[in-house]
Design an enzyme around this catalytic site. Structure first.
Site, PDB file in Angstrom:
ATOM      1  N   ASP A 487       0.814  -1.224   0.000  1.00 44.09           N
ATOM      2  CA  ASP A 487       0.000   0.000   0.000  1.00 44.09           C
ATOM      3  C   ASP A 487       0.840   1.262   0.000  1.00 44.09           C
ATOM      4  OD1 ASP A 487      -2.788  -0.763   0.195  1.00 44.09           O
ATOM      5  OD2 ASP A 487      -2.239  -1.699   2.082  1.00 44.09           O
TER       6      ASP A 487
HETATM    7  C1  BGC Z   1       0.307   1.353   6.183  1.00 40.69           C
HETATM    8  C2  BGC Z   1      -0.088   0.156   5.391  1.00 40.69           C
HETATM    9  C3  BGC Z   1      -1.564   0.145   5.259  1.00 40.69           C
HETATM   10  C4  BGC Z   1      -2.074   1.451   4.701  1.00 40.69           C
HETATM   11  C5  BGC Z   1      -3.579   1.421   4.657  1.00 40.69           C
HETATM   12  C6  BGC Z   1      -0.252   2.593   5.573  1.00 40.69           C
HETATM   13  O1  BGC Z   1       0.074   3.676   6.370  1.00 40.69           O
HETATM   14  O2  BGC Z   1       1.702   1.410   6.278  1.00 40.69           O
HETATM   15  O3  BGC Z   1       0.385  -1.029   6.003  1.00 40.69           O
HETATM   16  O4  BGC Z   1      -1.977  -0.876   4.434  1.00 40.69           O
HETATM   17  O5  BGC Z   1      -1.631   2.524   5.470  1.00 40.69           O
HETATM   18  O6  BGC Z   1      -4.149   2.612   4.343  1.00 40.69           O
HETATM   19  C1  NOJ Z   2      -1.852  -3.713   5.088  1.00 44.44           C
HETATM   20  C2  NOJ Z   2      -2.938  -4.168   4.199  1.00 44.44           C
HETATM   21  O1  NOJ Z   2      -4.051  -4.537   4.940  1.00 44.44           O
HETATM   22  C3  NOJ Z   2      -2.445  -5.256   3.314  1.00 44.44           C
HETATM   23  O2  NOJ Z   2      -3.445  -5.585   2.424  1.00 44.44           O
HETATM   24  C4  NOJ Z   2      -1.248  -4.706   2.617  1.00 44.44           C
HETATM   25  O3  NOJ Z   2      -0.975  -5.488   1.593  1.00 44.44           O
HETATM   26  C5  NOJ Z   2      -0.147  -4.380   3.564  1.00 44.44           C
HETATM   27  N1  NOJ Z   2      -0.677  -3.358   4.390  1.00 44.44           N
HETATM   28  C6  NOJ Z   2       1.160  -3.952   2.919  1.00 44.44           C
HETATM   29  O4  NOJ Z   2       1.183  -2.625   2.586  1.00 44.44           O
END
Ligand code: BGC
Ligand code: NOJ
Length: 821
Positions: A487
């Site tokens: 993400d």
């Molecule tokens: C996090 C991710 C997460 C994303 C969701 C980010 O700040 O590091 O792990 O999936 O936010 O919005």
């Molecule tokens: C959290 C999300 O829930 C998951 O889907 C994602 O792939 C990881 N963050 C890595 O960014």
């Protein structure tokens, strides 16, 4: 240091001291009504949706951590001494303390001044309420005159509004207290037809419903005035902060034990029967009264608790293993499937790290959760697949999230995470492998919930594939969009304004950034869908899917190989990401795992080289880091990943969910030693002896463990609601132990650490039971060379589905294959 121990027999984790490094959580409820509960009774309760139907308040980010809960206060009437049997909120010294986190229940017990109290919390199956059974025992040799005060703080339903809109909220709170039952009915007068209730099995000496009256001026939960002076004020909340507190008196003879039941529940009335008498503003209690009466009776509580435990016997009977490693057995047989159930039910909504407000059901998250859960409740997995597909957009794209209550895509987050749709394909194929349910493909499902747009599920899956093919970049690789699985790899966003969300801010027009991760995921998903197409007799479609996968493999081989590992991406300016040419972020774990899982580079040595690079550059004693070297400064063209300090989260943390991909990749290449070695590094039970470093619960996976470059390497965060749960269960059960459902049969293909003599497993699959015994000559290792099914030798490693109700005995022998001459 350890803060407790596993009681495997009872399937409980026993916390033996209240001040764990972080609150150690558990969940109550398995269907519609849920609660989160810590080892000191912190947490909250909600009906289906942690944001829109929150019953009680929980203060995330409070100090001390973990306030707001299901609290009780005991008071000794002779000397005024009072304490909480769950330690919080009074934090009084206890002579003994124990919290047993079990499967969908928690029981906390303690002793002070010769009074023993145990509180059992659970949600009876099929009900929308939680039961607290308080059992008080007088261990003194004289009579004990006690008071008990209960306490919940009501949330005004919408948890976001509740924590922001104080100008309104301080004036809307309303309650009723009738026959000793406290009803919370804020907004019931207008558009809500639901209310909460808090009841107690004993006659009341008093009650309070206004927070500040109960607490007294300038006091907190640790020293409520009502408890200190031993008397409630029978306050009725008008606005401000409605709470529920019962005051009861217990007089116990020496050695006497008494049970007191509290229930905290949710109820709805039909819109035209909300009030009694009609025209009044009083809640119509005709439906809820019998429910309350029933659950205040001890026998029903005992029976329901038995039923709850029985339901877990059933759920966990899908797979049972006995291996030489206790940490493996405990995680596979108990805690890992249990965590999968929580992720399936709650997605990423409510945990100590998730507020229940920000995130609904993730499209990608929920699709992956199915991998871990599907065997336990296939019918619910089927419904989840159809719910997810109904939010899919006609383009084949997906809303990144949907709200569980409405099942509608979430506009605020939107779409454009280009990996999302491909996860649906992987979820459906996992479901079909488990169940053989080919009919699901013909289920008629709308796009974006729009009437008139309905198409068979299989068409949805086609569009998932098409979505990638319609969005290829300059190298013939998939465009990443807002981000892919990572993400935080936001290659088109170029955000320079603080406070903007990296995921939702406007992306640059015509962003051409490409993802090697999606490329590999596409190969995997297309081949999976080809298998499904072939099963339904569509050879042409299968061939064309396989051809698309082959073309993508060529693009990956031509443009995605860095020399010793797979590249991560091309950024929007055409630069490489995850290459030895980069100064920071040279190698990423995700494309190595996903490419090998998709079968890329196996025949030409690239897969093996990539895994050596992972071992050399990313593996640490705490697990495999996501990227190395981490980013030490903000890179505008890379986005959020470079916003984290080195070693945390996506910027070089051990992102646990990716670790199983590498384990699976190792088994594909036949290295059971490496696969299992990685498995042990992230196994929470194996990490229990280093709880002071790990800090999170030793019975569930966390999303992340801080990496080598962090200030606190080995420190876990974001436990419970994470894709790590389903992927670890998949890696250990299907790939290392190798009991793997496929469309055509049950594959028995263990890839074990060479030191193991073997293991046994019992797997329920498509209505039959498979008793599996695996032998391996210790020190030698190898793959299945002999397979005996019900006494008959079978070629290969696939066992055909047996008739429902039958038991099949399988003996597998692993040996090194003789070199062919
Ligand atoms: C996090 C991710 C997460 C994303 C969701 C980010 O700040 O590091 O792990 O999936 O936010 O919005
Ligand atoms: C959290 C999300 O829930 C998951 O889907 C994602 O792939 C990881 N963050 C890595 O960014």
């Amino acid at each position: 240091m350890q803060y407790g121990y596993f009681d495997d027999e009872r399937r409980e984790y026993v916390v033996t001291q209240p001040d764990t490094p972080l609150p150690w959580m558990n969940y109550l409820g398995t269907e519609d009504h849920f609660g989160m509960i810590s080892n000191t009774a912190g947490g909250c309760s909600f009906y289906r949706d942690a944001r829109l139907r929150r019953l009680t308040r929980y203060r995330h980010n409070g100090a001390p951590f973990d306030l707001g809960g299901r609290y009780l206060y005991l008071r000794d009437e002779t000397d005024g001494d009072y304490w909480s049997p769950s330690w919080q909120p009074t934090r009084s010294l206890l002579d003994a303390y124990e919290c047993r986190h079990g499967l969908s229940y928690t029981s906390i017990s303690s002793q002070r001044g010769g009074v023993h109290a145990e509180v059992l919390y659970f949600v009876p199956p099929g009900e929308t309420l939680e039961v607290w059974r308080l059992r008080v025992r007088n261990d003194r040799d004289t009579r004990a005159d006690l008071s008990v005060f209960s306490l919940v703080e009501f949330c005004l339903w919408d948890a976001l509004d509740d924590s922001t809109n104080f100008q309104r909220n301080y004036s809307v709170g309303e309650v009723e207290v009738v026959d000793g039952v406290i009803y919370h009915k804020t907004e019931y007068r207008e558009r809500r037809n639901h209310f909460a209730y808090f009841a107690c099995s004993e006659p009341l000496a008093g009650f309070d419903t206004q927070r500040d009256v109960f607490l007294g001026p300038n006091r907190g939960w640790e020293s409520p005035l009502a408890v200190e002076r031993g008397r409630c004020s029978d306050s009725i909340a008008h606005g401000w902060a409605p709470i529920g507190s019962h005051h009861i008196r217990l007089s116990l003879a020496a050695s006497e034990t008494r049970d007191v039941i509290f229930i905290l529940g949710y109820s709805e009335n039909p819109t035209d029967a909300k009030f009694d008498p009609p025209g009044s503003q009083t809640i119509n209690k005709a439906r809820v009264r019998p429910v309350i009466e029933r659950w205040l009776a001890t026998e029903d509580v005992e029976r329901a608790f038995g039923a709850l435990r029985g339901s877990w016997d059933e759920l966990l009977s899908v797979l049972h293993v006995e291996t030489p490693d206790p940490d493996t057995d405990r995680m596979v047989n108990i805690w890992n499937p249990y965590q999968c159930m929580a992720t399936f039910n709650l997605s990423r909504s409510m945990s100590f790290y998730e507020s229940g407000i920000g995130r609904g059901m993730g499209f990608r998250d929920s699709s992956q959760d199915i991998l871990g859960f599907v065997g336990m409740v296939p019918a619910r997995a089927r419904q989840r697949i159809l719910d997810l597909a109904s939010t899919q957009l006609p383009s084949g794209g997906a809303y990144h999230q949907y709200q569980p209550l409405t099942k509608r895509g979430n506009d605020a987050i939107g779409s454009g995470f280009n990996d999302d749709p491909l996860w649906l394909v992987l979820a459906v194929s996992a479901y079909m492998k488990e169940t053989g349910d080919i009919a699901v493909l013909d289920e008629i499902v709308p796009f974006d919930n729009s009437p008139g747009s309905e198409a068979p599920l299989f068409e949805h899956l086609r569009r998932c594939i098409r979505y990638t093919l319609d969005r290829l970049g300059p190298h013939g690789l998939p465009l990443i969009g807002r981000a892919d699985w990572n993400d935080c790899l936001n290659l088109n966003c170029f955000s320079e304004s603080s406070g903007e969300s990296f995921q939702t801010t406007e992306n640059r027009e015509g962003g051409i950034a490409e993802s090697l991760f999606i490329a590999a995921q596409f190969v995997l998903a297309s081949n999976e869908l080809a298998g499904v197409a072939r099963l339904r007799g569509d050879g042409d479609e299968a061939a064309s899917l396989e051809a698309a996968a082959c073309r993508m493999v060529v693009a990956v081989e031509d443009h995605g190989w860095d020399g010793e590992w797979f590249l991560r991406a091309y950024d929007s300016l055409g630069g490489v990401v995850g290459s030895h040419l980069n100064a920071e972020g040279q190698i990423f774990a995700e494309p190595q795992g996903m490419s090998v899982m998709a079968g890329i580079g196996i025949s030409n040595g690239k897969a093996a080289a990539a895994l050596v690079s992972v071992r050399d550059r990313l593996a640490t004693e705490h697990g495999i880091m996501l990227v190395q070297p981490p980013f030490t400064r903000y890179h505008l063209e890379l986005g959020e990943i470079t916003s984290y300090p080195p070693g945390y989260k996506e910027n070089g943390g051990v992102f646990c969910q990716v670790n199983p991909w590498i384990m699976i990749a190792e088994t594909i290449l036949g290295d059971g030693e490496a696969a299992f070695d990685y498995y042990k590094r992230t196994n929470p039970s194996a990490r229990a002896p280093i709880s002071d470093v790990h800090r999170c619960e030793p019975y569930v996976y966390a999303q992340m463990i801080a990496g080598r470059d962090a200030a606190t390497p080995g420190e876990a965060k974001n436990s419970w609601l994470t894709g790590s749960a389903s992927w670890h269960l998949t890696a250990i059960s299907q790939w290392i132990l190798g009991v793997r459902p496929e469309l055509g049969g049950l594959r028995i293909d263990p890839v074990l650490p060479p030191t193991w003599p073997g293991f046994t497993a019992r797997r329920r699959w498509r209505g039959a039971t498979y008793e599996i015994v695996v032998h391996q000559e210790p020190g030698v290792g190898g793959r299945v060379q002999r397979l005996v099914v019900d006494g008959t030798s079978v070629e290969g490693s696939l066992v055909c589905p047996a008739p429902e109700g039958s038991t099949v005995r399988i003996e597998a022998t692993l040996e090194r294959a003789l070199p062919s001459c």
